[in-house]
Write a protein that holds these residues in place. Structure first.
Motif, PDB file in Angstrom:
ATOM      1  N   TRP A 210       0.805  -1.222   0.000  1.00  0.00           N
ATOM      2  CA  TRP A 210       0.000   0.000   0.000  1.00  0.00           C
ATOM      3  C   TRP A 210       0.835   1.267   0.000  1.00  0.00           C
ATOM      4  O   TRP A 210       0.291   2.362  -0.194  1.00  0.00           O
ATOM      5  CB  TRP A 210      -0.954   0.001   1.189  1.00  0.00           C
ATOM      6  CG  TRP A 210      -2.004  -1.068   1.097  1.00  0.00           C
ATOM      7  CD1 TRP A 210      -2.058  -2.238   1.791  1.00  0.00           C
ATOM      8  CD2 TRP A 210      -3.151  -1.071   0.221  1.00  0.00           C
ATOM      9  NE1 TRP A 210      -3.160  -2.971   1.420  1.00  0.00           N
ATOM     10  CE2 TRP A 210      -3.847  -2.289   0.456  1.00  0.00           C
ATOM     11  CE3 TRP A 210      -3.652  -0.179  -0.720  1.00  0.00           C
ATOM     12  CZ2 TRP A 210      -5.019  -2.619  -0.221  1.00  0.00           C
ATOM     13  CZ3 TRP A 210      -4.811  -0.506  -1.403  1.00  0.00           C
ATOM     14  CH2 TRP A 210      -5.485  -1.716  -1.150  1.00  0.00           C
ATOM     15  N   ALA A 214      -1.495   4.869  -5.918  1.00  0.00           N
ATOM     16  CA  ALA A 214      -2.756   4.222  -6.274  1.00  0.00           C
ATOM     17  C   ALA A 214      -2.767   3.728  -7.716  1.00  0.00           C
ATOM     18  O   ALA A 214      -3.281   2.650  -8.012  1.00  0.00           O
ATOM     19  CB  ALA A 214      -3.916   5.194  -6.040  1.00  0.00           C
ATOM     20  N   ILE A 217      -0.858   0.438  -7.978  1.00  0.00           N
ATOM     21  CA  ILE A 217      -1.601  -0.676  -7.386  1.00  0.00           C
ATOM     22  C   ILE A 217      -2.768  -1.080  -8.269  1.00  0.00           C
ATOM     23  O   ILE A 217      -3.057  -2.270  -8.431  1.00  0.00           O
ATOM     24  CB  ILE A 217      -2.078  -0.306  -5.965  1.00  0.00           C
ATOM     25  CG1 ILE A 217      -0.877  -0.063  -5.040  1.00  0.00           C
ATOM     26  CG2 ILE A 217      -2.975  -1.404  -5.391  1.00  0.00           C
ATOM     27  CD1 ILE A 217      -1.248   0.484  -3.680  1.00  0.00           C
ATOM     28  N   ALA A 255      -0.332   4.462   4.862  1.00  0.00           N
ATOM     29  CA  ALA A 255      -0.671   3.572   3.752  1.00  0.00           C
ATOM     30  C   ALA A 255      -1.411   2.342   4.257  1.00  0.00           C
ATOM     31  O   ALA A 255      -1.031   1.728   5.254  1.00  0.00           O
ATOM     32  CB  ALA A 255       0.596   3.145   3.018  1.00  0.00           C
ATOM     33  N   CYS A 267      -3.126   5.128  -0.083  1.00  0.00           N
ATOM     34  CA  CYS A 267      -1.950   4.533  -0.720  1.00  0.00           C
ATOM     35  C   CYS A 267      -0.766   5.485  -0.559  1.00  0.00           C
ATOM     36  O   CYS A 267      -0.850   6.481   0.154  1.00  0.00           O
ATOM     37  CB  CYS A 267      -2.231   4.275  -2.208  1.00  0.00           C
ATOM     38  SG  CYS A 267      -3.696   3.267  -2.525  1.00  0.00           S
TER      39      CYS A 267
END
Length: 309
Positions: A210, A214, A217, A255, A267
């Motif tokens: 995390w 973002a 991910i 995160a 994130c």
């Protein structure tokens, strides 16, 4: 042409069907042997073997090619014009590469020389590439290093997942290999610039960090659908993430922190140092089906300020 076809997974099925339907003489189909699968660990035939048997084609499933002189001799005795390889799962020894009159052609799921190697579909999405495609390549001893004969391109959109791109490229491969066999174009040596390698994926590649931003991910979630999937931990329990979307966030939070009841998760920062967040859209607990986030929250809600990972 008289040919052999070497392939194993679903990706290799459309090209096999196309070659058979076009009237090529398929002397033998090579694929990986049946493997134990499922809870009962019963032996399961691969997709290519199932289709080859459906079409009435001879199937060979050697455990290994390298170091097995009998297997290599039997391949040479087929008297082939060409061999077509698509995600077979074994490296062909030099003797087999040289056996067909016109050599061996590989259907590779990338725009070479980018993403040579084992998992080019996932690698392209994970890296944020704008496009991918299929390359037909003349095989040689190196790893996906041979001269290129033809290629087709598809865009990678923000909604593209590994499953979607897999199916697109598998479908593209069928008419492309037929075209190459019908009217072989001159081979083009791969450029030295732009070479990248796609590593063999492992289950742990799906674990979410995390502290990444973002967007990174989200690419991980979509690239690794369906395998190895992406996952995080919730109070020691593995939680699979099926889909997500970028969510607005104004302040930096630790995160992995769940920020609200809609499952917005903090994130890491982006390249400009700004905080980022993802909103989870589909998730799954062990032993349960993948479900939309709102349905999940009605059953076993994850409270704000919970830390994932």
């Amino acid at each position: 042409m008289r040919l052999a076809y070497l392939g194993t997974p679903d990706f290799a099925v459309p090209a096999l069907r196309a070659l058979h339907g076009a009237g090529h003489e398929i002397a033998a189909v090579y694929c990986q042997p049946p493997r134990p699968a499922g809870r009962g660990q019963t032996e399961r035939r691969c997709p290519v073997q199932c289709v080859a048997e459906e079409l009435g084609l001879a199937v060979r499933t050697p455990e290994r090619l390298r170091g097995d002189a009998d297997v290599q001799a039997a391949f040479a005795e087929l008297g082939l014009d060409v061999a077509v390889v698509a995600a077979y799962g074994q490296i062909l020894p030099r003797a087999m590469l040289a056996a067909p009159r016109l050599g061996c052609l590989n259907i590779h799921a990338s725009l070479l020389p980018r993403w040579r190697g084992a998992s080019p579909i996932a690698a392209a999405i994970r890296a944020g590439d704008a496009e991918s495609g299929v390359t037909i390549m003349q095989m040689e001893a190196g790893l996906d290093t041979g001269p290129m004969l033809a290629a087709e391109t598809v865009p990678i959109t923000p909604a593209t997942t590994g499953a979607i791109l897999h199916d697109q490229l598998a479908t593209l491969s069928a008419p492309l290999i037929l075209r190459v066999l019908a009217d072989p174009p001159p081979p083009v040596v791969q450029p030295a610039d732009g070479v990248t390698y796609a590593k063999l994926l492992r289950r742990e590649d799906g674990i979410i960090d995390w502290t990444n931003d973002a967007a990174s991910i989200l690419r991980q979630i979509r690239a690794y659908d369906p395998w190895p999937g992406t996952q995080t931990r919730l109070d020691g329990t593995v939680l699979k993430i099926g889909d997500a979307e970028i969510a607005p966030v104004e302040t930096l939070q630790p995160a992995g922190t769940v920020l609200d009841a809609r499952l917005t998760v903090a994130c890491g920062t982006d390249a400009d140092g700004r905080p980022t967040a993802l909103r989870l859209l589909r998730l799954q607990r062990p032993g349960r089906a993948m479900m939309p986030a709102d349905a999940y929250q009605r059953g076993q809600p994850i409270a704000p300020l919970t830390r994932l990972g």
